[in-house]
Design an enzyme around this catalytic site. Structure first.
Site, PDB file in Angstrom:
ATOM      1  N   LEU A   1      34.198  50.922  41.448  1.00 45.62           N
ATOM      2  CA  LEU A   1      35.355  50.376  40.738  1.00 45.62           C
ATOM      3  C   LEU A   1      36.592  51.276  40.722  1.00 45.62           C
ATOM      4  O   LEU A   1      37.615  50.875  40.166  1.00 45.62           O
ATOM      5  CB  LEU A   1      34.956  50.047  39.287  1.00 45.62           C
ATOM      6  CG  LEU A   1      33.911  48.942  39.110  1.00 45.62           C
ATOM      7  CD1 LEU A   1      33.585  48.762  37.628  1.00 45.62           C
ATOM      8  CD2 LEU A   1      34.384  47.631  39.701  1.00 45.62           C
ATOM      9  N   HIS A   2      36.533  52.476  41.312  1.00 47.63           N
ATOM     10  CA  HIS A   2      37.677  53.398  41.198  1.00 47.63           C
ATOM     11  C   HIS A   2      38.165  53.460  39.746  1.00 47.63           C
ATOM     12  O   HIS A   2      39.293  53.060  39.429  1.00 47.63           O
ATOM     13  CB  HIS A   2      38.830  52.950  42.104  1.00 47.63           C
ATOM     14  CG  HIS A   2      38.686  53.368  43.526  1.00 47.63           C
ATOM     15  ND1 HIS A   2      39.625  53.032  44.484  1.00 47.63           N
ATOM     16  CD2 HIS A   2      37.731  54.058  44.184  1.00 47.63           C
ATOM     17  CE1 HIS A   2      39.241  53.512  45.661  1.00 47.63           C
ATOM     18  NE2 HIS A   2      38.098  54.134  45.497  1.00 47.63           N
TER      19      HIS A   2
ATOM     20  N   ALA B   1      41.369  48.463  39.225  1.00 52.77           N
ATOM     21  CA  ALA B   1      42.106  47.511  40.054  1.00 52.77           C
ATOM     22  C   ALA B   1      41.529  47.437  41.464  1.00 52.77           C
ATOM     23  O   ALA B   1      42.017  46.675  42.287  1.00 52.77           O
ATOM     24  CB  ALA B   1      43.590  47.891  40.115  1.00 52.77           C
ATOM     25  N   HIS B   2      40.503  48.247  41.735  1.00 57.81           N
ATOM     26  CA  HIS B   2      39.874  48.279  43.063  1.00 57.81           C
ATOM     27  C   HIS B   2      38.375  48.100  42.906  1.00 57.81           C
ATOM     28  O   HIS B   2      37.726  48.916  42.264  1.00 57.81           O
ATOM     29  CB  HIS B   2      40.145  49.620  43.766  1.00 57.81           C
ATOM     30  CG  HIS B   2      41.571  50.026  43.813  1.00 57.81           C
ATOM     31  ND1 HIS B   2      41.973  51.349  43.832  1.00 57.81           N
ATOM     32  CD2 HIS B   2      42.714  49.295  43.835  1.00 57.81           C
ATOM     33  CE1 HIS B   2      43.290  51.407  43.866  1.00 57.81           C
ATOM     34  NE2 HIS B   2      43.767  50.171  43.867  1.00 57.81           N
ATOM     35  N   GLN B   3      37.837  47.052  43.469  1.00 59.13           N
ATOM     36  CA  GLN B   3      36.388  46.814  43.419  1.00 59.13           C
ATOM     37  C   GLN B   3      35.865  46.725  44.852  1.00 59.13           C
ATOM     38  O   GLN B   3      36.473  46.075  45.696  1.00 59.13           O
ATOM     39  CB  GLN B   3      36.084  45.523  42.665  1.00 59.13           C
ATOM     40  CG  GLN B   3      36.670  45.478  41.256  1.00 59.13           C
ATOM     41  CD  GLN B   3      38.079  44.934  41.191  1.00 59.13           C
ATOM     42  OE1 GLN B   3      38.393  43.953  41.870  1.00 59.13           O
ATOM     43  NE2 GLN B   3      38.941  45.541  40.390  1.00 59.13           N
TER      44      GLN B   3
END
Length: 748
Positions: free
Chosen positions: A498-499, A677-679
């Site tokens: 997930l960052h 915001a990154h998956q």
């Protein structure tokens, strides 16, 4: 003045509420909302301007906000969270229940001696909210108050009237007209996807079949089962970074393509830049998708163009060390091939990646200046827009029309080559039959996908029969679709990266700052600093990256620590000159997504240490840039004033105290709310079915003809903004799909 935009992005509120809360529950909820954001009239002799005085008079208890909080909770909240909150609200409506939750704070010296929550004074209710947000062990109660606080404040700062205005915005210095550039002059031009798009929001049972036929599709109506059956070469579920690229590559090769997208289609003249309605219409779960323990708020695009339509434009190529790791550790030769390097160049060219930046916004000025003052390296971030693109609201859709998401690039190519995009259409399950092909290692064969139209005027289901089916719904949506379709590979839904993000902030009053502009103006990400491991550390990887966020007033209000109603209002008055820095880590731990909207995730010790290093570096950068006050979003309001009277020792002591803590549901007095915001990685490539959910060609290990083409494929976290990595991987996988279609057999 009324804002010209798409009706769905205007923020029109429902006149009738369907939340089902009782009068008693609503009394408790309204009383909590008032305690969180109370009316605090200022003295007549106070020198504050009238806008600020009006702001302090406002209260979140005013109708209809509490009803909107209840409506959003029922619509967006996890089932167990809704049940928990309703039970607590009911208990607070009774004297005995209030005593159980609030203890001696609800007692009085007069009859009836014990009061229910709504009968308590504002001061008492505020003390109870403060106490509940700090509960160390009864964390479910704390979580309920956190939920209400988030929904209350997001609702207050995002709701707008018929003219697109909010009564608090003037006081806090938020001017939506200056958050971006002038709107693109596209009013007289055709929408780029017009010739190939079917927007089911405008359809009904009578018109849909004809609309599909008019686009050149092979359509047959099964009247017995009320199913529209469509044939094509390839059906793609999702239109974002993966699906858009796949649609372009396959349609250019002459194949008939159908793209299913559950979101709606917007063009620059449709966008409103209004935070609330823009997130509601263009993000999964309206931007309120939370992990099961509410540790993480996950932002994922849900519109034509997916995340590429609402991301912050950063275009960073896959780091060389990451490619090496994927090729060596995961034995995926694709990532050390010329093919992949060439794909990155092709992607960058198609989406117009530009490494120039002629003007930076307030937050990026702060990041750059702070790094320079500390002698730290800071890089410009390439973007898929022009060098002078100065838009601070691209996360709500780029009104200028310069950002080159898939809806403006790859999908345009696809439509020009005959592809059809069906919006408002949600895939429900993949269709399989037994695979009888000799020599196949896959026991199923994918025949297509079954889907439903989200418009209630269309009662027919769709069945799309295709030679190839491509799942491109993103790392949050692809696994649930595959699992609900009956696929069993253990990697599907696991390895979710997930960052994780935490933020730091610094306040720079206009009176003593050289930085121009406001926090919500200018390009969202134009600078980046990499936090490296110390030289004596055997692990030479980057520990974290520091960038700047888009943070509208409603989003800030949800993340901002709440200590009291007065303190919170004072914090919001500083909004336009408060610079936020985000710390993003390349997470080594991973989570899981199984059912739709069910995400479980925790950081490991390495992730926490990397986050700590990033947060402390970000605080140093803000101080070096000249902030008069810095802090974090930890629940206790962690902050320090940086005036001439403070010593270096005190500053270092504060910096040493900055570290990530657990979620609100975990034991402990302080907690953090993380964002993502990154998956990626939830159906990763693998050299065999034990290592991945799909093979190196993106094809399912279980079902022939079913491919994955999105961020799910990535073997692990990338460590940088992943758009270029996702599109480049999708480009390579799409060419493998072409091979499959050309041979009519499984890719070797």
């Amino acid at each position: 003045m009324k804002r010209e935009c798409h009706p769905l992005l205007r923020g029109v509120r429902a006149n009738k509420y369907k939340h089902g809360f009782s009068v008693a529950e609503m009394d408790s909820l309204t009383s909590i909302c008032e305690a969180v954001f109370p009316s605090l009239p200022m003295d007549d002799d106070d020198e504050s301007n009238n806008d600020v005085k009006s702001f302090f008079n406002l209260s979140a208890s005013q109708y209809p906000l509490p009803h909107e909080v209840a409506e959003t909770l029922v619509k967006r909240g996890l089932t167990e969270a809704v049940i928990l909150i309703r039970v607590i609200l009911w208990l607070l409506s009774t004297r005995f229940g209030t005593f159980l939750i609030c203890g001696f704070l609800c007692l009085s010296k007069k009859w009836p001696f014990i009061n229910n929550f709504s009968s308590l004074s504002l001061d008492q209710r505020e003390k109870i909210v403060q106490r509940c947000l700090k509960l160390r062990f009864l964390t479910p109660i704390r979580l309920a108050f956190v939920y209400i606080k988030i929904l209350c404040l997001f609702g207050f700062f995002s709701r707008v009237d018929e003219n697109g205005d909010n009564p608090a915005w003037k006081a806090i210095g938020y001017d939506i007209s200056s958050s971006g550039e002038e709107m693109s002059n596209l009013g007289d031009k055709k929408r780029p996807l017009e010739n190939g798009i079917i927007e089911t929001m405008h359809e009904n049972d009578t018109t849909l079949e004809q609309s599909l036929s008019n686009k050149g599709l092979n359509v047959r109506f099964d009247s017995k089962n009320k199913i529209l059956k469509i044939k094509c070469d390839a059906v793609i579920v999702g239109s974002g970074c993966g699906g858009g690229v796949a649609a372009s590559v396959l349609s250019k090769a002459g194949h008939k393509i159908i793209v299913l997208e559950k979101g709606n289609y917007f063009v620059p003249k449709d966008y409103s830049s209004l935070e609330g309605p823009s997130m509601d219409q263009q993000y999964e779960c309206g931007g309120m998708l939370a992990s099961a323990d509410s540790r993480m708020i996950v932002l994922a695009g849900s519109t034509v163009g997916g995340g590429s339509a609402v991301n912050w434009s950063a275009c960073i190529k896959t780091p060389k060390e990451v490619l090496k790791e994927w090729a060596k550790k995961h034995k995926l030769s694709l990532f050390e091939s010329f093919e992949y390097l060439s794909a990155m160049e092709t992607v960058c060219e198609r989406i117009g990646v530009n490494e120039n930046c002629t003007r930076e916004g307030f937050q990026n000025q702060v990041l750059r200046k702070g790094c320079q003052n500390l002698g730290l390296k800071v890089d410009y971030v390439p973007r898929n827009s022009s060098g002078n693109h100065y838009c601070g609201s691209c996360g709500y859709g780029c009104r200028k029309g310069e950002k080159q998401g898939t809806q403006a690039t790859w999908l345009v190519d696809a439509v020009e080559n005959g592809a059809v995009i069906i919006t408002g259409c949600k895939a429900e399950r993949f269709l399989f039959e037994t695979n009888n092909r000799n020599g196949s290692i896959r026991n199923k064969k994918c025949l297509g996908v079954s889907a439903k139209i989200l418009n209630s005027r269309v009662t027919m289901k769709l069945e799309i029969e295709a030679k190839v089916t491509v799942s491109a719904g993103g790392a949050i949506m692809t696994p649930p679709l595959m699992i609900s379709s009956g696929l069993k590979n253990r990697n599907i839904g696991r390895n979710l990266h997930l960052h994780p993000v935490l933020m730091t902030w610094g306040y720079f009053p206009e009176s003593n700052s050289d930085f121009k502009g406001k926090a919500y103006e200018g390009g969202i990400i134009t600078s980046v600093h990499q936090v490296q491991s110390s030289s004596d550390d055997s692990d030479s990887d980057t520990r974290a990256i520091i960038e700047t966020p888009l943070l509208g007033p409603a989003s800030l209000a949800t993340l901002c620590p709440w200590e009291s109603g007065h303190d919170f209002k004072q914090r919001m008055l500083k909004y336009p000159r408060t610079s936020h820095l985000i710390t993003i880590i390349r997470d080594k731990a991973s989570g899981q997504v199984t059912k739709e909207g069910r995400i479980s995730y925790k950081l490991n010790s390495t992730d926490k240490e990397n986050m700590r290093s990033g947060l402390q570096q970000a605080v140093r950068i803000l101080i070096a840039a000249g902030a008069v006050e810095v802090g974090t979003h930890r629940s206790d309001g962690q902050r320090i004033k940086c005036n001439e009277n403070i010593s270096e020792k005190e500053i270092e002591k504060f910096i040493d105290s900055v570290c990530p803590v657990e979620a609100a549901l975990s034991p402990g007095e302080n907690w953090n709310l993380y964002t993502s915001a990154h998956q990626m990685g939830s159906c990763r490539m693998g050299v065999n079915e034990k290592e991945g959910g799909v093979d190196e060609n993106g094809q399912s290990w279980e079902a022939e003809g079913l491919f994955v083409c999105d961020a799910s494929l990535l073997p692990s976290a990338v460590g940088v903004n992943p758009m270029i990595t996702i599109q480049s991987t999708a480009y390579c996988v799409s060419n493998r799909i072409l091979d499959y279609l050309g041979k009519g057999t499984q890719v070797s």
